[in-house]
Design a protein around this motif. Structure first.
Motif, PDB file in Angstrom:
ATOM      1  N   MET A   1      -0.911  56.210  18.986  1.00  0.00           N
ATOM      2  CA  MET A   1      -0.323  57.008  17.987  1.00  0.00           C
ATOM      3  C   MET A   1      -1.599  58.043  17.823  1.00  0.00           C
ATOM      4  O   MET A   1      -1.121  59.326  17.492  1.00  0.00           O
ATOM      5  CB  MET A   1      -0.200  56.378  16.764  1.00  0.00           C
ATOM      6  N   GLN A   2      -2.925  57.691  17.980  1.00  0.00           N
ATOM      7  CA  GLN A   2      -3.946  58.515  17.629  1.00  0.00           C
ATOM      8  C   GLN A   2      -3.901  59.711  18.830  1.00  0.00           C
ATOM      9  O   GLN A   2      -4.144  60.789  18.508  1.00  0.00           O
ATOM     10  CB  GLN A   2      -5.213  58.006  17.669  1.00  0.00           C
ATOM     11  N   ASP A   3      -3.549  59.324  20.129  1.00  0.00           N
ATOM     12  CA  ASP A   3      -3.461  60.300  21.214  1.00  0.00           C
ATOM     13  C   ASP A   3      -2.603  61.269  20.783  1.00  0.00           C
ATOM     14  O   ASP A   3      -2.681  62.679  21.167  1.00  0.00           O
ATOM     15  CB  ASP A   3      -3.169  59.660  22.464  1.00  0.00           C
ATOM     16  N   LEU A   4      -1.495  60.863  20.211  1.00  0.00           N
ATOM     17  CA  LEU A   4      -0.403  61.800  19.975  1.00  0.00           C
ATOM     18  C   LEU A   4      -0.559  62.902  18.901  1.00  0.00           C
ATOM     19  O   LEU A   4      -0.356  63.953  18.976  1.00  0.00           O
ATOM     20  CB  LEU A   4       1.035  60.978  19.567  1.00  0.00           C
ATOM     21  N   ILE A   5      -1.372  62.250  17.795  1.00  0.00           N
ATOM     22  CA  ILE A   5      -1.787  63.007  16.898  1.00  0.00           C
ATOM     23  C   ILE A   5      -2.887  64.096  17.251  1.00  0.00           C
ATOM     24  O   ILE A   5      -2.600  65.196  16.851  1.00  0.00           O
ATOM     25  CB  ILE A   5      -2.352  62.183  15.696  1.00  0.00           C
ATOM     26  N   GLN A   6      -3.586  63.648  18.370  1.00  0.00           N
ATOM     27  CA  GLN A   6      -4.736  64.689  18.719  1.00  0.00           C
ATOM     28  C   GLN A   6      -4.119  65.764  19.508  1.00  0.00           C
ATOM     29  O   GLN A   6      -4.361  66.880  19.511  1.00  0.00           O
ATOM     30  CB  GLN A   6      -5.604  64.018  19.786  1.00  0.00           C
ATOM     31  N   ALA A   7      -2.945  65.366  20.418  1.00  0.00           N
ATOM     32  CA  ALA A   7      -2.040  66.459  21.181  1.00  0.00           C
ATOM     33  C   ALA A   7      -1.341  67.224  20.034  1.00  0.00           C
ATOM     34  O   ALA A   7      -1.286  68.457  20.454  1.00  0.00           O
ATOM     35  CB  ALA A   7      -1.272  65.603  21.939  1.00  0.00           C
ATOM     36  N   ALA A   8      -0.895  66.740  19.186  1.00  0.00           N
ATOM     37  CA  ALA A   8      -0.208  67.659  18.096  1.00  0.00           C
ATOM     38  C   ALA A   8      -1.067  68.570  17.491  1.00  0.00           C
ATOM     39  O   ALA A   8      -0.574  69.634  16.778  1.00  0.00           O
ATOM     40  CB  ALA A   8       0.469  66.559  17.158  1.00  0.00           C
ATOM     41  N   ALA A   9      -2.340  68.269  17.310  1.00  0.00           N
ATOM     42  CA  ALA A   9      -3.398  69.426  16.609  1.00  0.00           C
ATOM     43  C   ALA A   9      -3.447  70.508  17.460  1.00  0.00           C
ATOM     44  O   ALA A   9      -3.297  71.732  16.575  1.00  0.00           O
ATOM     45  CB  ALA A   9      -4.617  68.429  16.544  1.00  0.00           C
ATOM     46  N   ASN A  10      -3.094  70.756  18.812  1.00  0.00           N
ATOM     47  CA  ASN A  10      -2.944  71.986  19.209  1.00  0.00           C
ATOM     48  C   ASN A  10      -1.709  72.576  19.427  1.00  0.00           C
ATOM     49  O   ASN A  10      -1.665  73.777  19.834  1.00  0.00           O
ATOM     50  CB  ASN A  10      -3.500  71.703  20.696  1.00  0.00           C
ATOM     51  N   ILE A  11      -0.687  72.259  18.692  1.00  0.00           N
ATOM     52  CA  ILE A  11       0.621  72.748  19.077  1.00  0.00           C
ATOM     53  C   ILE A  11       0.763  73.979  17.975  1.00  0.00           C
ATOM     54  O   ILE A  11       0.508  73.872  16.834  1.00  0.00           O
ATOM     55  CB  ILE A  11       1.897  71.705  18.646  1.00  0.00           C
ATOM     56  N   LYS A  12       1.315  75.054  18.605  1.00  0.00           N
ATOM     57  CA  LYS A  12       1.608  76.159  18.043  1.00  0.00           C
ATOM     58  C   LYS A  12       2.922  76.752  18.062  1.00  0.00           C
ATOM     59  O   LYS A  12       3.514  77.578  17.431  1.00  0.00           O
ATOM     60  CB  LYS A  12       0.727  77.483  18.586  1.00  0.00           C
ATOM     61  N   LEU A  13       3.804  76.103  19.255  1.00  0.00           N
ATOM     62  CA  LEU A  13       5.275  76.308  19.269  1.00  0.00           C
ATOM     63  C   LEU A  13       6.032  75.142  19.541  1.00  0.00           C
ATOM     64  O   LEU A  13       5.598  74.371  20.588  1.00  0.00           O
ATOM     65  CB  LEU A  13       5.661  77.287  20.337  1.00  0.00           C
TER      66      LEU A  13
END
Length: 175
Positions: free
Chosen positions: A1-13
């Motif tokens: 789950m932490q990997d997903l949260i880290q990936a989500a941190a960069n999302i702009k769209l």
């Protein structure tokens, strides 16, 4: 789950397919031949929540339907592209006018036309009843099915990735 949260941190769209993601994938026609779809209000609330962190939203769908335009407007979706089976090409064309890279996009899709887009973005998600090839190639499978709050799960993840989930929720609770 932490990997997903880290990936989500960069999302702009956040980019969404419609049938099977925003709706349950069923297409209903009335006696006059009018197409009907069911949408979930939880997904709409999730999409609206992304404004809190400045994340834009888009729909890219293979079908064309006025009801998609209506629902997208109600939810505050920023961009709507209909009638496009070439989802990655459509996404790349959209990005020509935006200051974002594919790595800053999240994409939710559930079938083969979505695969190239799903494999190209920074965060890919699908629903449990997606095509097996999609399930094999995404970063996240939601617990909810399409049309039943799956989009909301991804929106909540993006809020968490941006470190704003608790702040957003605090608007709705008494403490």
């Amino acid at each position: 789950m932490q990997d997903l949260i880290q990936a989500a941190a960069n999302i702009k769209l956040l980019v969404l397919d419609v049938d099977g993601i925003l709706s349950n994938g069923h297409i209903i026609y009335d006696a006059q031949g009018t197409e009907l779809k069911c949408f979930n209000v939880k997904d709409g609330m999730g999409i609206k929540s992304l404004k809190f962190v400045g994340v834009k939203t888009a729909i890219i769908t293979g079908r064309s339907s006025e009801m998609v335009n209506i629902r997208a407007h109600e939810m505050g979706v920023d961009y709507v592209i209909q009638g496009r089976d070439d989802k990655l090409t459509a996404l790349n064309q959209l990005l020509l006018d935006l200051p974002y890279e594919l790595s800053q996009c999240a994409y939710m899709g559930d079938d083969l036309p979505d695969l190239k887009a799903l494999q190209s973005v920074g965060l890919s998600a699908t629903v449990p009843n997606a095509h097996q090839e999609v399930l094999n190639r995404v970063m996240m499978v939601t617990t909810k099915a399409g049309g039943e709050g799956a989009v909301r799960e991804v929106c909540d993840l993006i809020l968490k990735g941006h470190g704003k989930y608790d702040e957003y929720i605090s608007q709705y609770v008494l403490d």
